[in-house]
Design a protein around this motif. Structure first.
Motif, PDB file in Angstrom:
ATOM      1  N   SER A  76      49.533  22.257   5.624  1.00  0.00           N
ATOM      2  CA  SER A  76      48.688  22.740   4.504  1.00  0.00           C
ATOM      3  C   SER A  76      49.125  24.217   4.077  1.00  0.00           C
ATOM      4  O   SER A  76      50.327  24.578   4.677  1.00  0.00           O
ATOM      5  CB  SER A  76      47.792  22.876   4.830  1.00  0.00           C
ATOM      6  N   HIS A  90      46.770  15.853   2.737  1.00  0.00           N
ATOM      7  CA  HIS A  90      48.039  14.550   3.253  1.00  0.00           C
ATOM      8  C   HIS A  90      47.161  13.841   4.974  1.00  0.00           C
ATOM      9  O   HIS A  90      48.141  13.570   5.540  1.00  0.00           O
ATOM     10  CB  HIS A  90      48.471  15.036   4.372  1.00  0.00           C
ATOM     11  N   ASP A 137      46.361  21.301  -2.049  1.00  0.00           N
ATOM     12  CA  ASP A 137      46.657  20.103  -0.469  1.00  0.00           C
ATOM     13  C   ASP A 137      45.337  20.127  -0.027  1.00  0.00           C
ATOM     14  O   ASP A 137      45.627  19.191   1.015  1.00  0.00           O
ATOM     15  CB  ASP A 137      47.517  20.663   0.276  1.00  0.00           C
TER      16      ASP A 137
END
Length: 262
Positions: free
Chosen positions: A118, A209, A238
């Protein structure tokens, strides 16, 4: 008055009684509008302030409960899918040192790779401090046969963007206890503790993610929250903020808003 031709000076002088009366009428009307608009604005601000105070009081009341799990005796055990687990509640201040170390190491083992991927990176000291703050609450699952902790959730009753919420900071399970419904069960317990104490929603943050984490929470019916930041030309985020609403309370608030607007 709207039919008067002000360009014509044939009938009205600058000091005409009719003109002076018209000007006076407009001044009075405008003053009334300002007074009326000001009163409405003050009333709306007063109502909003009262709502905010009421929400904060709900959060403070929830924070003051010694054990919000206590009234859910039937949910203190999870005995399914070859697991025999008990659930306990604790504030961070009341956790013994061994449990604090275990919780941090489990979080590190599970989440460090995702944090390193991240924008913020893995900050061990900041994470440890966050997990040990006075406001931190814990739902801890222990194996009934060994009494060893196997999973935990770090959560808090808090105000978030003006709403009263239960914020789930962490949900971490030992690898051998995953995929057996325990994580889903613990989220349901958090929801019950939240909604029974009049919180509007349960909120959590997930890295985009972190595909497994995102899939898990969405399978638990969590949806993208309105507070999730949107990507733009200057910045890409993110993470996403997910939430599940207290449907009964949400419906009550919507009805109250409708009554107020009538």
């Amino acid at each position: 008055w709207k039919f008067i031709n002000w360009k014509s000076t044939k009938y009205f002088s600058a000091h005409s009684p009719i003109i002076e009366l018209y000007i006076l009428h407009n001044k009075v009307a405008n003053k009334k509008k300002k007074i009326g608009g000001g009163k409405l604005k003050r009333a709306a601000l007063k109502e909003e302030k009262a709502r905010t105070i009421a929400k904060k009081l709900l959060v403070e009341a929830a924070q003051a409960i010694p054990n919000p799990l206590e009234k859910f005796a039937s949910l203190k055990k999870y005995n399914r899918n070859d697991l025999n687990v008990t659930l306990e509640y604790s504030k961070a201040d009341n956790l013994d040192e061994d449990t604090k170390v275990w919780a941090f190491e489990l979080c590190k083992s599970n989440m460090q790779p995702a944090y390193e991927e991240s924008n913020q990176g893995w900050q061990a000291r900041e994470k440890r401090n966050e997990m040990e703050e006075e406001e931190a609450c814990y739902l801890i699952a222990k194996d009934a046969s060994t009494n060893k902790p196997v999973a935990f959730s770090h959560f808090r009753f808090d105000m978030d963007y003006g709403d009263e919420v239960l914020y789930c900071y962490e949900l971490q399970l030992e690898s051998q206890y995953r995929g057996k419904g325990l994580g889903r069960f613990m989220m349901q317990v958090l929801e019950l503790m939240a909604f029974s104490n009049q919180m509007l929603k349960v909120v959590l943050t997930v890295f985009k993610h972190n595909k497994d984490g995102m899939a898990f929470f969405k399978s638990c019916k969590y949806e993208i929250d309105e507070t999730t930041p949107e990507d733009n030309d200057e910045e890409e985020f993110d993470y996403e903020i997910l939430s599940k609403y207290n449907k009964i309370k949400l419906a009550e608030e919507e009805n109250e808003d409708k009554k107020t607007s009538l």
